[in-house]
Every structure is written in C-alpha cells, then in structure tokens.
Design an enzyme around this catalytic site. Structure first.
Site, short mmCIF file in Angstrom:
data_model
loop_
_atom_site.label_atom_id
_atom_site.label_comp_id
_atom_site.label_asym_id
_atom_site.label_seq_id
_atom_site.Cartn_x
_atom_site.Cartn_y
_atom_site.Cartn_z
N GLU A 103 -0.22 -7.56 -5.14
CA GLU A 103 -0.34 -6.40 -4.26
C GLU A 103 0.67 -5.34 -4.71
OE1 GLU A 103 -2.41 -5.88 -1.79
OE2 GLU A 103 -3.26 -7.86 -1.37
N HIS B 93 -11.43 -3.73 -4.81
CA HIS B 93 -11.36 -2.67 -3.81
C HIS B 93 -11.16 -1.34 -4.53
CE1 HIS B 93 -9.83 -5.88 -0.76
NE2 HIS B 93 -11.14 -5.84 -0.84
N HIS C 125 -4.41 -5.70 -6.73
CA HIS C 125 -4.81 -4.94 -5.53
C HIS C 125 -3.75 -3.92 -5.18
CE1 HIS C 125 -8.43 -7.10 -3.94
NE2 HIS C 125 -8.02 -7.97 -4.83
N GLU D 124 -8.04 1.13 -4.41
CA GLU D 124 -6.72 0.63 -4.81
C GLU D 124 -6.51 0.89 -6.30
OE1 GLU D 124 -6.77 -3.39 -3.22
OE2 GLU D 124 -7.17 -2.62 -1.21
#
Length: 580
Positions: free
Chosen positions: A477, A307, A403, A310
């Site tokens: 994350e 992504h 991410h 990010e």
C-alpha cells in the site's frame, strides 16, 4: 487484425490476434465503452521532480468548512452525460462514442469572460460536472465508476482560460470516503502546460485552505467534500488538476514499446498478452529472467492497477522494471536467480475510463480472485491461472500486488497470518516487510503493516495466492500523500514512488541471500547507482533473514504486552490479538 467495434474480446482467442506494442508503428489505441466521448488530442505530461520536498499543508479543521454552495446558486459550465443508472457494459470501440462530439462546456461570451473551460474526456480523466458559484469559485462533481453509483475518489481534469491573479476556490462535492489524507495536510496536484514547455516543470502540489468535510445533512448517500484554493501561474494557460500522478494505459504502452525496441533489454524480457479486457484492451504479461538454467529458478509474481485510481502503484512498478531491466550487478543477479512474472496493469479498462476502483464489470476486481468468472474478470482469472501453472513447476517465493492508500501516510504491506500455523511460518511472513522497512526507512512503516486475514478480504489477490501456496503474499500500500518518517513530513514525488521498486528488488536479494553476511560485515553486493541508494548510512551491514526473524519475535512480544506462557508458542496466539 483490429477487432470490430462490437468485439468484446473473448479471453480464449488465439494469441496472434492480440495487439502488442512493436518498436515501430503507432501504438494500439485504447478501446472505450461506446457511451464514452473522447477528445482527439493526445494528453501527455513531462516527468519532473521538484528540487525541494513539498511539505504537507496545515490541515484546516472541518468545523470551519466553507458555506456549501449548490448548483441552484450557480451556473452549470460543464456537464457530461454518463451511462444511465442500472446500465452495464455492452460494447467498445477505438475512440469511444461515434459521431461528432457534444459541447459539455458553456461557450465564453468574449475575451473578458473569465469562466474556466473544463474538460475530462481523455484517458483516465474524471469530472462529470462543474458549477460556477462565484466569479472564481466552482463546485465540481466527479463521475462514479462506470456502471456503478459509487467509488468517487480519483479526479483528473483540464482547465483552460486561466487568470494569474485571482484566488480560485474548487470544491469537489461528492467524494465517497469519510476519511482522507486531505484532512491531514495532503494537497492536490497541478500541471501547467506553459510551465512544462518553457521551464521544464511538471506536476506539483498546490492549494491552501485545504479542507475535507461531510456535505449537507440531506444528501443521499452521505457525500464528503474536498475544498481548496489555488492560483494559476499564467494567464491563458492550459492546466490540469489530479488526485495523484496520472499513469495511463498509453503511458504503459509507450514504456513497453521502448522495451520492445531495446535490443539488450528485450533479450531477457518477453512481453506477451495475458488476455484481453472486456473492452478488448490487451492485459500485458512480462516474463523477465536470464536465459540460463531456467528450470531450477524460483518465481516472483508482481501486479499493479487492479484499482485504476491508485496510480502510484504504476510508478512503483515503473521503478521496479527500470531497475530489474538495468545493467546493474544486482539486477543481473536477480535475473539469474528468479523468473519474474509481472502484470503491470491488471485493469486497463478502468484506467482508460478514469474509474477509481472497478472494472467495466462494475465491480472491484480485487475481490474477485476467489470466484472470478473468466468472462467478467479476465485479467484476474488469467493471472490466477498463470500462478497455478507456475506453482506446478516451481516455488513462488513472493507475490506482491501494488495498491494506493487514501487514509494512512507512508508505505506498508498487508500480509497473511491465518492463525494456527507453526510459529516459524507466522514469524517468517513478517520478515520481508521488516527488511523492506530497513531498506527504505524514510518511506516504509513496519508498524503500519497488518497480517490478519479478514473475511471481507478473502477474494483479494494476496489472500487467494496465499491459500494457493504462496507463503509470502502481500499487498503493498502506497499512500496518496507522502511520508511522516525519518524527519520527513512531505508528499511523495514520482521519484519516491519509483524508488519503492528499487527497494523491493534490494529486499528480495536480502531475503533470499544464499550466503548471509554476519551482522556488521560488508554486504556481498556492490554499492548502488546513486539513484538506487540503500537508504542506510552505516558501513553496509545487510539485514539478514535470521537477524530479522529474531527481531520480529521481539517486536511481536512487545506488541502482545506479555511473555508467551510456558509450553505455548506463537501458534497459540490469535492474529486479532497481535493486531490490537
């Protein structure tokens, strides 16, 4: 050879065609879709860590949202044309659209004109439109991910013609997500070119009266707004705003070029082309290991920037590579024990054009691992094929995909508990994140980790690698905001993000330590470089595997709120019950 302007980059081409960053000569310039205009200036920022923590601001409630002003009340001062709706990627070229650049910014009427000059036609830039609705107030519109109508989150743009005294208000009017850390005290980033040149100050958090709220009721689809006020540090400065610390494709290439030119580090780090993206940008694969007894080693696979919005994932990856390629005794031990396969930027096209989530296929690459077509998602297809090849010859002890997270603070992991597995396996999948939380207690939250495999996540890297046989398969994350742990309530700095890479290395050694120390003994490893501290103030007892396994068992019983029945085990409890 440089491919022709029409070249899309067939993933099956011989490797000799790929441009790799050599220690000398210019960097291979990024290739852009033919629709994108690109300014000629090179945009680079200095790295800087603020001397004091940057606290979250007091969130302003949406109930007192500023009056929504639309462009009908104002003057359009910046407007970029974009790919028409329904179009798709056709071809690319270095430098983007041919011919002279258009002028999306309204010209100034003279030295007394205080209108800001906006620009976003550079690597990773994203701003489509700016409307001046007051002397120092602007309503901004972000560009959706190319060839889609969605995914507005990442922003990064330049402003010039600043004034030092006025209080400016900026409102981004078309954000996609109903909830955001901006609603919990996160602030945008500002970079002043003059402060960088004269005082060595880089990106810093700014903004008062930060609000995140739903837009007007008649908007289709429902859009959300981010509004903040800020003052600029100087008259006549060039400044940038961003959602997170930018890390561009060219930043990665500069890093890899320095690596290629280092006679020591390049001995145990091979930089290769994994494949070429749709636009013809190289997707890099790094293989890192010491040259001895390679056949007996287990493997570790890491990736980042599926992504593109990010960017914190790239800074964590930078920290990981900095440590693993250093002369530190632990780094040498890691290279002796493992073969590392690293893809630092899976979706370079998305990063180049300033997308939030998608590649130039107009879809999310991190939902394509299960069905990935080689021609649509070359990076994902080739990474999966690489892992299949590695699994055929050695165990992959860990897969981790980096991410960013926009709704929860701190750092946490998503793992894979499909239910029905043996009790030992279900507990073991939780050990690595628990160890990481002990090594980084002021950043990593074990209670925020989730292990349920949802149907909607079946095509993610972590789930597909797990189904292929990598039992410790995770998404890490990293919050766009910061940490609320250990007494902190402040934004992550670049140094915080890089330290996650060191902590991952640290935890990998704890997790795979062939000689577990007894609890309370001195660790089997030398103390870290001050920048690579363990983050625990005790005598240095290492959180060993068996101890953490027992702790996971206790934590899960607490979460379940009951003892397991006689004759039953963890394999009888559903993942949903453990996550409730």
């Amino acid at each position: 050879p440089v491919p022709s302007a029409r070249h899309r980059g067939s993933p099956g081409e011989p490797r000799a065609l790929f441009a790799l960053p050599s220690a000398r000569g210019p960097l291979p310039p990024p290739r852009w879709p033919i629709e994108c205009e690109v300014i000629k200036e090179t945009i680079e920022h200095i790295e800087w860590v603020p001397p004091q923590p940057e606290p979250f601001c007091q969130p302003a409630g949406p109930e007192r949202a500023p009056t929504a002003l639309g462009e009908e009340q104002g003057t359009i001062v910046y407007h970029l044309s974009t790919a028409p709706p329904g179009s798709c990627f056709t071809r690319s070229r270095v430098g983007g659209a041919p011919g002279p650049l258009s002028s999306p910014a309204a010209p100034l009427e003279g030295p007394q004109d205080t209108t800001l000059l906006f620009e976003s036609r550079f690597e990773s830039g994203n701003l489509q439109k700016a409307v001046k609705v007051g002397p120092f107030e602007y309503v901004l519109t972000l560009r959706p991910d190319l060839y889609t109508t969605k995914h507005t989150q990442w922003f990064y743009f330049r402003v010039q013609n600043t004034r030092r005294d006025p209080l400016y208000r900026f409102t981004i009017a078309n954000l996609a997500k109903p909830k955001s850390l901006y609603g919990e005290g996160m602030r945008p980033l500002l970079y002043s070119q003059r402060d960088a040149q004269s005082r060595g100050i880089g990106w810093r958090r700014v903004g008062a009266d930060v609000r995140y709220y739903q837009g007007g009721s008649g908007e289709e689809p429902a859009a959300f707004r981010l509004s903040w006020t800020a003052r600029f540090p100087h008259d006549g400065d060039t400044c940038f705003f961003a959602h997170s610390y930018p890390y561009t494709y060219s930043d990665l290439q500069r890093y890899l070029r320095a690596l290629a030119g280092d006679p020591v580090r390049s001995r145990y780090c091979a930089v290769r082309a994994l494949c070429r993206s749709l636009a013809g940008n190289t997707v890099y694969l790094l293989t890192i290991t010491s040259p001895t007894a390679v056949a007996a080693k287990r493997a570790v696979v890491l990736s980042a920037r599926a992504h593109p919005g990010e960017s914190g994932g790239s800074w964590a990856m930078r920290g990981f590579l900095d440590f693993l390629l250093s002369a530190h005794a632990d780094a040498r031990l890691l290279r002796r024990l493992f073969v590392f396969k690293v893809v630092p930027m899976l979706n370079p096209d998305g990063v180049v054009v300033g997308n939030s989530r998608c590649s130039l296929a107009g879809r999310d690459p991190n939902r394509a691992y299960g069905t990935a077509l080689r021609g649509s998602f070359p990076g994902v297809w080739h990474l999966r094929a690489t892992v299949e090849r590695v699994l055929a010859e050695r165990e992959v002890v860990l897969y981790c995909d980096f991410h960013g997270h926009s709704r929860k603070n701190n750092v946490f992991m998503y793992g894979c508990d499909g239910g029905g597995a043996g009790a030992g396996l279900r507990l073991r999948q939780r050990v690595f994140p628990l160890m990481l939380s002990k090594n980084a207690p002021e950043k990593f939250s074990f209670p925020s980790c989730k292990f349920k495999v949802q149907k909607s996540k079946a095509g993610t890297g972590r789930v597909v690698m797990w189904r292929m046989g990598v039992s410790n398969s995770y998404t890490m994350e990293v919050a766009f905001g910061g940490s609320t742990l250990g007494g902190r309530s402040s934004h992550f700095t670049v140094e915080d993000l890089k330290s996650l890479g060191y902590h991952l290395c640290d935890t990998l050694l704890d997790f795979c330590d062939p000689h577990p120390a007894k609890v309370g003994q001195q660790p089997r490893r030398e103390p870290r470089h001050p920048g690579w501290s363990r983050g625990r103030g005790d005598a240095g007892a290492v959180p060993q595997f068996q101890q953490c396994l027992s702790e996971v068992d206790v934590l899960l019983r607490q979460r379940l709120g009951r003892e397991l029945g006689s004759g039953s085990s963890w394999s009888d409890v559903s993942p949903s019950e453990l996550e409730s």
